[in-house]
Design a protein around this motif. Structure first.
Motif, mmCIF file in Angstrom:
data_model
loop_
_atom_site.group_PDB
_atom_site.id
_atom_site.type_symbol
_atom_site.label_atom_id
_atom_site.label_comp_id
_atom_site.label_asym_id
_atom_site.label_seq_id
_atom_site.Cartn_x
_atom_site.Cartn_y
_atom_site.Cartn_z
ATOM 1 N N VAL A 117 1.021 -97.609 -37.484
ATOM 2 C CA VAL A 117 1.297 -98.929 -36.890
ATOM 3 C C VAL A 117 0.438 -99.105 -35.643
ATOM 4 O O VAL A 117 0.500 -98.300 -34.704
ATOM 5 N N THR A 118 -0.362 -100.170 -35.612
ATOM 6 C CA THR A 118 -1.220 -100.451 -34.453
ATOM 7 C C THR A 118 -0.676 -101.572 -33.594
ATOM 8 O O THR A 118 -1.011 -101.681 -32.409
ATOM 9 N N GLY A 119 0.149 -102.430 -34.171
ATOM 10 C CA GLY A 119 0.691 -103.553 -33.410
ATOM 11 C C GLY A 119 1.980 -104.073 -34.025
ATOM 12 O O GLY A 119 2.146 -104.034 -35.253
ATOM 13 N N VAL A 120 2.903 -104.539 -33.190
ATOM 14 C CA VAL A 120 4.190 -105.054 -33.644
ATOM 15 C C VAL A 120 4.427 -106.423 -33.029
ATOM 16 O O VAL A 120 4.415 -106.575 -31.796
ATOM 17 N N GLU A 121 4.624 -107.440 -33.889
ATOM 18 C CA GLU A 121 5.003 -108.775 -33.429
ATOM 19 C C GLU A 121 6.455 -109.022 -33.796
ATOM 20 O O GLU A 121 7.144 -108.117 -34.295
ATOM 21 N N ASP A 122 6.935 -110.240 -33.604
ATOM 22 C CA ASP A 122 8.351 -110.509 -33.844
ATOM 23 C C ASP A 122 8.754 -110.158 -35.276
ATOM 24 O O ASP A 122 9.703 -109.405 -35.501
ATOM 25 N N GLN A 123 8.054 -110.701 -36.227
ATOM 26 C CA GLN A 123 8.379 -110.444 -37.630
ATOM 27 C C GLN A 123 7.104 -110.137 -38.436
ATOM 28 O O GLN A 123 6.881 -110.638 -39.526
ATOM 29 N N SER A 159 12.034 -107.225 -43.892
ATOM 30 C CA SER A 159 13.350 -107.863 -43.776
ATOM 31 C C SER A 159 14.457 -107.064 -44.460
ATOM 32 O O SER A 159 15.629 -107.153 -44.089
ATOM 33 N N SER A 160 14.091 -106.271 -45.465
ATOM 34 C CA SER A 160 15.093 -105.510 -46.217
ATOM 35 C C SER A 160 15.244 -104.081 -45.722
ATOM 36 O O SER A 160 15.963 -103.289 -46.329
ATOM 37 N N ALA A 161 14.584 -103.728 -44.620
ATOM 38 C CA ALA A 161 14.604 -102.339 -44.128
ATOM 39 C C ALA A 161 15.843 -102.072 -43.281
ATOM 40 O O ALA A 161 15.757 -101.753 -42.086
ATOM 41 N N ARG A 162 17.005 -102.158 -43.922
ATOM 42 C CA ARG A 162 18.246 -101.818 -43.215
ATOM 43 C C ARG A 162 18.290 -100.320 -42.966
ATOM 44 O O ARG A 162 17.936 -99.523 -43.838
ATOM 45 N N GLU A 199 10.402 -104.861 -34.244
ATOM 46 C CA GLU A 199 10.508 -103.741 -33.311
ATOM 47 C C GLU A 199 11.757 -102.916 -33.556
ATOM 48 O O GLU A 199 11.859 -101.782 -33.080
ATOM 49 N N GLU A 200 12.722 -103.435 -34.308
ATOM 50 C CA GLU A 200 13.905 -102.663 -34.676
ATOM 51 C C GLU A 200 13.573 -101.642 -35.761
ATOM 52 O O GLU A 200 14.363 -100.727 -36.016
ATOM 53 N N ILE A 201 12.428 -101.795 -36.391
ATOM 54 C CA ILE A 201 12.067 -100.944 -37.531
ATOM 55 C C ILE A 201 11.018 -99.912 -37.147
ATOM 56 O O ILE A 201 11.160 -98.719 -37.433
ATOM 57 N N VAL A 202 9.937 -100.372 -36.500
ATOM 58 C CA VAL A 202 8.814 -99.483 -36.186
ATOM 59 C C VAL A 202 8.304 -99.767 -34.780
ATOM 60 O O VAL A 202 8.650 -100.787 -34.161
ATOM 61 N N ALA A 203 7.428 -98.856 -34.307
ATOM 62 C CA ALA A 203 6.770 -99.027 -33.009
ATOM 63 C C ALA A 203 5.320 -98.589 -33.159
ATOM 64 O O ALA A 203 4.970 -97.851 -34.091
ATOM 65 N N PRO A 204 4.435 -99.030 -32.265
ATOM 66 C CA PRO A 204 3.036 -98.593 -32.328
ATOM 67 C C PRO A 204 2.940 -97.067 -32.317
ATOM 68 O O PRO A 204 3.630 -96.388 -31.562
#
Length: 846
Positions: A367-373, A394-397, A413-418
């Motif tokens: 992951v190089t960048g994270v935006e809202d969705q 969206s399905s990554a509960r 950002e709830e799922i991944v980070a840079p």
């Protein structure tokens, strides 16, 4: 004048003496070395080290094993441009000299005298053949004399074409490639005949420095060598100026290509490799054996995809476990130019990606960048991809336990980070967020007619885990085992309409560790139940009572005909629920008896093995179902062939490994491709036709209205099978078949962890089976089994199992052996304690 004449005479005498001494020396050297030289005749029968290659039944390459990659080629199959390129590089006068180039040797001598160092040696191709096949590469004068003498001998014994062929097939060309065809595959991933002129010239230049001057290790030096060869070809008139100019301007495109397999089937190829080692020892890796397996390449591809997709689907139901690791951002070198634009050097991250293998088509990405969705990820090709919200985000509960997940995410950002290392999967032309499943699965498919394995997948990915779960994982089959118990019950007097009470039961069994209170799934009990319905609805309590009524010993004594080891089966009532560990291969072999009408077959993978010369040194003779064969005639034929075969010389029998009793007829028919089932040993009949027919009809009901109802989606009427789920649930199974194909699928964790409370054979294993059979049976007609003699179909009352009255509106048809047809009985006399009919289809638990 007199002095000059005397001087001239002395000079001539010294010259003559020198020549004489040289001749004597050379003659002596020849007489000394000649007897020690090997015979050139051995070159005619030379056996090149060629790797073990494994093929599917339809001739697709599925595996290769050996230190040396080599594919020998004939002279007539070598492109003329390559011949010209090699001669320009190594020996322009090859077709005109007699094995030794005086000019070349003189040049080498002058180089030695003027520089004091040994240079190229002036070797011709013939001399190099002598060195490569008989001598060493150690630079010494004695070796050079041997080389010259052998070259002269070779030229007398072999044609120029044969010598050229020997050279191009043995020369080491770097990267484990021996010979030009192997080099074409290694450097360009194509056959020699598909290469361009610059590529052919590149390969022609490799003999000079295969390890340090090949286009992968040192592309610049390799290019210089290539262009020099192209220049020589132009000088010699092999190519014109325009062709030369275009060729030298062509960039180097070579890169390493591993073994170019037609079908990804590592579990199969590993099994075949072990068979080769068992038969031939480590010579299997070098002697050019070719193994042809029974695997169908189309079915194997389908099975592989079905297992991968089935596990990923199961995994997605249980939540996202997060990234595999996180790389620190300070590893990156971010530079800003004069205009304020920044660029990032992803070098360290790319190294990590290249070192991270892909499993099951799941590609690593950072992951190089994270935006809202939305997120941006880096791949090992140094490409930045964007994953939108609907591409798996969206399905990554989040995963909590096997039975629970966290809430749906609102932001990326709830799922991944840079810096997170994640997995992505391409689907419908788009990349989606995914992850490597922790659960495993296995699929085995075989022919019920002779046990030939048609497809085999031992896990999610062989390179992730080479543990073959088809042959090595022993797991409880659960209700997948019930049909074998019910078969024994039918043989001992019960019928498909026999009524057994589905009610609570408690066992104080000394063979069990404690008091046993078996249950049906959901804890419900359904009262008096017909045997047929009990099996297709997988009722545990009924199965236990059937085992007890039939007798444990009576049931176990017949299990060897299905391929099970009777001595290993538990002699307690848990046997009814599949408590004994079995492999998927064992289970599938047992179901083949139902699929073929009652014959025992042995699973096998290797169809035949050919040696370097293409002669069969092994050919399987599997016991085969022969429905049209007369048993008496067949046994008489077998006896006569055994008697005559004992008197024949079997020293040259290519089937001797199997002890083939049909040597002559079988070999001839095999070569002509006209083998029939009657040409093989006959599979023994182990199940009565009538019992086999009844069991087949019950197992078809499992699909049509039982726990395997999802298989109805295939739209076929000839499918039969049984689900299985063990206590936990920890193992999910489905075994099913039609008349031509048997397949067993298993899903579970290697550590025996629970799959989740809603995961059954019908929900976890059956979808994999359906995906496989959908493709495997595409375009194939339904197979229908004829009802054997001695059977009667009558109307019965479904609640009592008795013959139905003519006016009974609820009557159904049931099939019986003639001697077991129920008699008419007054409806008023029948005891009916059944609970209300349960419409929902449940899966069993044990």
């Amino acid at each position: 004048m007199k002095i000059k004449s005397k001087f001239l005479a002395v000079t001539l005498w010294f010259i003559a003496a020198g020549i004489g001494c040289s001749l004597v020396g050379l003659s002596g050297t020849y007489l000394y070395l000649s007897p020690q030289l090997p015979s050139v005749d051995t070159l005619r029968d030379v056996r090149l080290q060629t790797p073990l290659r494994i093929y599917s039944a339809d001739g697709k390459l599925i595996g290769e094993f050996g230190d040396q990659r080599r594919t020998p080629v004939k002279f007539d199959d070598i492109p003329p441009l390559y011949i010209q390129a090699l001669l320009a590089a190594e020996d322009a006068q090859f077709f005109t000299h007699h094995g030794v180039s005086i000019k070349g040797i003189s040049r080498a001598v002058v180089e030695l005298v003027t520089t004091g160092k040994k240079g190229s040696g002036g070797s011709t191709l013939t001399m190099q053949v002598a060195r490569n096949y008989f001598l060493t590469k150690r630079k010494a004068f004695i070796r050079k004399f041997n080389e010259i003498l052998l070259a002269l001998r070779i030229e007398k014994e072999l044609t120029k074409e044969e010598i050229f062929e020997l050279y191009v097939n043995v020369t080491f060309l770097g990267k484990r490639a021996y010979g030009i065809e192997a080099a074409a595959q290694v450097y360009y991933g194509r056959t020699l005949n598909d290469l361009t002129l610059p590529e052919l010239a590149m390969i022609a230049g490799l003999p000079q420095g295969p390890s340090f001057q090949n286009p992968i290790i040192n592309p610049e030096r390799a290019k210089e060598r290539r262009n020099w060869i192209l220049g020589r070809m132009f000088e010699l008139g092999s190519i014109n100026e325009e062709t030369y100019a275009q060729a030298v301007a062509t960039p180097v495109t070579a890169k390493y290509h591993g073994v170019n397999l037609d079908v990804y089937s590592p579990y199969v190829s590993e099994m075949a490799r072990k068979k080769a080692i068992e038969l031939f020892g480590y010579a299997a890796y070098t002697d050019g054996y070719r193994i042809y397996t029974t695997v169908d390449s189309r079915l194997q591809d389908t099975a592989q995809q079905a297992v991968v997709e089935g596990l990923i689907t199961y995994d997605q139901r249980h939540g996202y476990r997060g990234p595999e690791q996180n790389l620190p951002l300070d590893q990156l070198d971010i530079k800003t130019d004069e205009s304020g634009l920044s660029t990032t050097d992803y070098g360290p991250w790319l190294e990590t990606l290249k070192a991270t293998p892909s499993y099951g088509n799941l590609k690593p990405a950072l992951v190089t960048g994270v935006e809202d969705q939305r997120i941006h990820v880096l791949t090992e090709e140094n490409e930045i991809l964007t994953l939108e919200w609907d591409q798996g985000l969206s399905s990554a509960r989040p995963y909590i336990t096997e039975d629970s997940r966290g809430p749906s995410p609102k932001l990326a950002e709830e799922i991944v980070a840079p810096g997170d290392l994640i997995r992505i999967k391409q689907q419908d032309g788009m990349w989606r967020l995914s992850q490597i499943p922790e659960a495993q699965a296995a699929l085995i498919s075989l022919s019920p007619q002779n046990g030939a394995i048609r497809a085999l997948v031992g896990g999610f990915d062989f390179h992730q885990s080479n543990f073959n779960r088809v042959t090595q994982a022993r797991r409880q089959p659960g209700s997948n085992f019930k049909p074998f118990v019910y078969t024994a019950a039918l043989e001992h007097g019960m019928t498909a309409a026999s009524i057994i009470n589905d009610a609570p039961i408690v066992f104080e069994d000394g063979q069990l560790e404690s008091t046993w209170r078996p249950e049906n799934d959901g804890g419900r009990f359904y009262g008096p139940t017909r045997l047929r319905e009990a099996l297709y609805r997988s009722r545990n309590l009924v199965s236990i009572r059937i085992l007890r009524n039939t007798g444990i010993s009576n049931v176990i004594d017949g299990m060897s005909r299905f391929g099970f080891d009777e001595s290993e089966l538990p002699r307690d009532l848990s046997l009814a629920l599949g408590s004994h560990d079995l492999t998927p291969l064992q289970v599938a072999t047992g179901y083949a008896v139902f699929a073929n009408g009652g014959y025992k077959v042995e699973p096998y993978l290797v169809e035949k093995i050919l040696n370097f010369d293409g002669r069969a040194v092994f050919e399987a003779l599997p016991p085969t179902v022969c429905n049209g064969c007369d048993d008496g005639e067949y046994l008489a034929q077998l006896s006569s062939q055994n008697d005559s075969g004992a008197e024949e010389d079997s020293s040259n029998n290519p089937y001797q490994i199997q002890g083939d009793p049909f040597q002559f007829d079988f070999e001839v028919k095999s070569l002509l491709g006209i083998l029939e089932p009657s040409d093989y040993p006959k599979a023994p009949k182990v199940l009565d036709d009538q019992v086999a027919y009844i069991m087949d009809s019950i197992l078809k009901d499992v699909v049509q209205k039982g726990t395997g109802y999802r298989a109805k989606a295939l739209g076929r009427t000839d499918l039969a099978g049984k689900t299985g789920t063990t206590n936990g649930p920890k193992d999910a199974w489905f075994s099913g078949y039609n008349g031509n194909l048997v397949a067993t699928t298993w899903v579970g964790f290697d550590q025996h962890s629970p799959l989740g409370k809603n995961e059954y054979g019908g929900s976890a294993a059956l979808p994999i089976w359906i995906d496989f059979m959908k493709e495997a049976l595409k375009g194939k007609p339904n197979t229908h089994r004829a009802q054997p003699p001695g059977m009667v179909t009558v109307r019965i009352n479904p609640e009592t199992g008795e013959r139905a009255r003519i006016d009974d509106p609820d009557a159904i048809f049931e099939t019986f052996r003639a001697e077991h047809v129920p008699q008419f009985k007054s409806q008023n006399d029948a005891t009916n304690q059944a609970m209300p009919y349960e419409e929902s289809i449940t899966e069993d638990l044990f």
